[in-house]
Design a protein around this motif. Structure first.
Motif, mmCIF file in Angstrom:
data_model
loop_
_atom_site.group_PDB
_atom_site.id
_atom_site.type_symbol
_atom_site.label_atom_id
_atom_site.label_comp_id
_atom_site.label_asym_id
_atom_site.label_seq_id
_atom_site.Cartn_x
_atom_site.Cartn_y
_atom_site.Cartn_z
ATOM 1 N N CYS A 64 0.837 -1.203 0.000
ATOM 2 C CA CYS A 64 0.000 0.000 0.000
ATOM 3 C C CYS A 64 0.871 1.251 0.000
ATOM 4 C CB CYS A 64 -0.904 0.024 1.224
ATOM 5 S SG CYS A 64 -1.969 -1.416 1.391
ATOM 6 N N ASN A 65 0.575 2.177 -0.906
ATOM 7 C CA ASN A 65 1.292 3.449 -0.999
ATOM 8 C C ASN A 65 0.497 4.515 -0.252
ATOM 9 O OD1 ASN A 65 2.815 5.635 -1.682
ATOM 10 N ND2 ASN A 65 2.520 5.481 -3.892
ATOM 11 N N THR A 66 0.947 4.849 0.965
ATOM 12 C CA THR A 66 0.178 5.757 1.823
ATOM 13 C C THR A 66 0.352 7.221 1.461
ATOM 14 O OG1 THR A 66 1.963 5.849 3.473
ATOM 15 C CG2 THR A 66 0.286 4.139 3.742
ATOM 16 N N ALA A 67 1.326 7.529 0.604
ATOM 17 C CA ALA A 67 1.607 8.891 0.131
ATOM 18 C C ALA A 67 2.275 9.723 1.224
ATOM 19 C CB ALA A 67 0.352 9.586 -0.379
ATOM 20 N N GLU A 68 2.841 10.841 0.803
ATOM 21 C CA GLU A 68 3.561 11.729 1.714
ATOM 22 C C GLU A 68 2.655 12.185 2.844
ATOM 23 O OE1 GLU A 68 5.771 16.069 1.524
ATOM 24 O OE2 GLU A 68 5.342 15.010 -0.327
ATOM 25 N N ASP A 69 3.226 12.220 4.066
ATOM 26 C CA ASP A 69 2.502 12.637 5.268
ATOM 27 C C ASP A 69 1.327 11.720 5.609
ATOM 28 O OD1 ASP A 69 4.209 14.849 5.567
ATOM 29 O OD2 ASP A 69 2.974 16.051 4.223
ATOM 30 N N GLY A 70 1.346 10.493 5.101
ATOM 31 C CA GLY A 70 0.325 9.521 5.468
ATOM 32 C C GLY A 70 -1.084 9.882 5.049
ATOM 33 N N LYS A 71 -1.223 10.528 3.903
ATOM 34 C CA LYS A 71 -2.551 10.993 3.477
ATOM 35 C C LYS A 71 -3.548 9.865 3.293
ATOM 36 C CE LYS A 71 -0.630 15.062 1.159
ATOM 37 N NZ LYS A 71 -0.250 15.656 -0.139
ATOM 38 N N ARG A 72 -3.043 8.671 2.949
ATOM 39 C CA ARG A 72 -3.962 7.560 2.691
ATOM 40 C C ARG A 72 -3.784 6.396 3.671
ATOM 41 N NH1 ARG A 72 -2.635 8.965 -2.927
ATOM 42 N NH2 ARG A 72 -1.135 7.268 -3.070
ATOM 43 N N THR A 73 -3.089 6.634 4.768
ATOM 44 C CA THR A 73 -2.783 5.544 5.694
ATOM 45 C C THR A 73 -4.045 4.910 6.269
ATOM 46 O OG1 THR A 73 -0.665 6.555 6.282
ATOM 47 C CG2 THR A 73 -1.523 4.877 7.778
#
Length: 336
Positions: free
Chosen positions: A97-106
Motif C-alpha cells: 500500500c502506498n500511503t503517500a507523503e505525510d500519510g494521506k492515505r494511511t
C-alpha cells in the motif's frame, strides 16, 4: 483429470492426511524422513494447497500488508525485496500500500487491509499516530515497524541508529579537514529520521568545536527533486561551505546535479556524503560516498518477526537496531 488432493498426497507418501496437513503447516509431530516423503509426494503430484481451505483450518489468509509512504522510491523497493523474500519462503503473499507523503492515505489503506483480513502488517517510515495504532488494534493483528519506532506503544521495530549514523557521516567530513559543512535534512518535524539525523549532525559539529549555523541547513522530503531544491537554496542563501551531508542518497544525488549544473566539481569544489547506500549511489558519477543501511536485511528481519508473531500467536518478539557503516567512494576529498 481432477487436480490432486491432500488424500492423494497422503496415499503416495504412505502417511495419514493429518500428517500431510502438519507438514504443510510446519507443525510438530513427524520425523525429517516423513517430511521428505510428504514433500516429495507434493512435488511429484503437483499438489497445490487450497488457500481458502487452508484459511478455514488455521483461520489465516496467509497474507501480510505493507505500508510505504512512497512505494516507487529505491529505498522502499530495497526494503520490500527483503520482506517479500521471507514472505515467499514462509508461504505468505504481500499486499503493498502506498500511503503517500505525510500519510494521506494511511487510514484508508488500513481499512482496505482490514477488509482483506491480512494476518499482520509491516508499517514503514512513518510516525505511528494514535489513530493508526487504534485502527490496527481493532484489527487484532500483529504489526512490526521498519525504519521507524514508537516511543508510546510497545511495538517491535527494525531500524538503524539514525542519530549515530548521521554523527558518523558528519564526523567523517570533519576528519577530512572540512569545517564549513552544510546539511540537507528531512522534513523539520519528522521525529523518525529528520530530527535524529539533524541532531547527529549538530552533535558532531559541537564535539569538534564547530559552530552550528542554522542557515547552512535546508530541508527536503528524501526525494531527488527535494534535494535539488534544497541545494539551490543553500548555494544562494547559506554562508560558503566546502562539504555537504544529505540525509538520504536521493537528496544527495539531487544536490550533486545542481552543483554540477552550477559549474561546481565534485569533490574538488564540494564534497558530498549521502545516507542509505541505495544501488543508485554506486551508479552516479562520481560514485557517492554514503552511510550504508542494510535495507533488504531490514525488510527480511521485519518479515521474519511478523510471521513469527502470526504463527506462534505470541507477542515475545524483540526490536532490532541493525548496524550501519560508511562506504567510501569518490564524492569526498581531503581538504588541504
Amino acid at each position: 483429470m481432477n487436480p490432486p488432493t491432500i488424500k492423494d498426497v497422503a496415499k503416495a507418501a504412505d502417511v495419514s492426511v493429518a500428517t500431510v496437513s502438519r507438514v504443510l503447516h510446519n507443525l510438530a509431530g513427524y520425523s525429517e524422513k516423513t517430511k521428505q516423503k510428504v514433500m516429495h509426494a507434493v512435488e511429484e503430484l503437483g499438489y497445490q494447497p487450497n488457500a481458502i481451505a487452508r484459511g478455514l483450518i488455521n483461520k489465516r489468509t496467509q497474507t501480510i500488508g505493507v505500508l510505504f509512504p512512497n512505494v516507487s522510491s529505491s529505498f522502499s523497493s530495497d526494503i520490500l525485496h527483503g520482506i517479500e523474500e521471507v514472505a515467499h519462503e514462509k508461504g505468505f503473499s504481500v499486499i503493498v500500500c502506498n500511503t503517500a507523503e505525510d500519510g494521506k492515505r494511511t487510514l484508508k489503506y488500513l481499512q482496505v487491509l482490514r477488509e482483506k483480513q491480512v494476518d499482520g502488517i509491516v508499517f514503514t517510515s512513518e510516525v505511528l499516530k494514535d489513530e493508526y495504532y487504534q485502527a490496527i488494534k481493532e484489527m487484532r493483528v500483529p504489526v512490526v515497524l521498519v525504519n521507524t519506532m514508537s516511543q508510546k506503544y510497545m511495538i517491535p521495530y527494525v531500524k538503524v541508529d539514525d542519530r549515530q549514523a548521521a554523527y558518523q557521516a558528519t564526523d567523517y567530513l570533519i576528519q577530512k579537514g572540512h569545517r564549513k559543512i552544510a546539511m540537507i535534512g528531512g522534513t523539520p518535524r519528522d521525529q523518525i529520521a529528520g530530527i535524529p539525523r539533524l541532531d547527529g549532525y549538530r552533535q558532531a559539529l559541537n564535539d569538534n568545536g564547530i559552530e552550528y549555523v542554522e542557515s547552512r541547513v535546508a530541508y527536503g522530503n528524501f526525494s531527488i527533486e527535494s534535494g535539488r531544491e534544497a541545494m539551490e537554496k543553500l548555494l544562494v542563501e547559506a554562508p560558503p561551505f566546502t562539504a555537504l551531508f544529505a540525509a538520504s542518497d536521493e537528496m544527495a544525488i539531487g544536490a550533486m546535479g545542481i552543483a554540477m549544473e552550477k559549474g561546481l566539481k565534485i569533490p574538488d569544489d564540494i564534497s558530498i556524503i549521502g545516507y542509505d547506500d541505495l544501488s543508485l549511489a554506486s551508479m552516479v558519477f562520481p560514485p557517492l560516498t554514503t552511510i550504508h543501511q542494510p535495507l533488504t536485511t531490514m525488510g527480511r528481519l521485519a518479515s521474519e518477526k511478523l510471521i513469527s508473531l502470526i504463527e506462534e500467536d505470541s507477542d515475545k518478539v524483540s526490536s532490532s537496531i541493525v548496524s550501519h557503516h560508511l562506504v567510501e567512494r569518490q564524492t569526498v576529498r581531503q581538504k588541504l
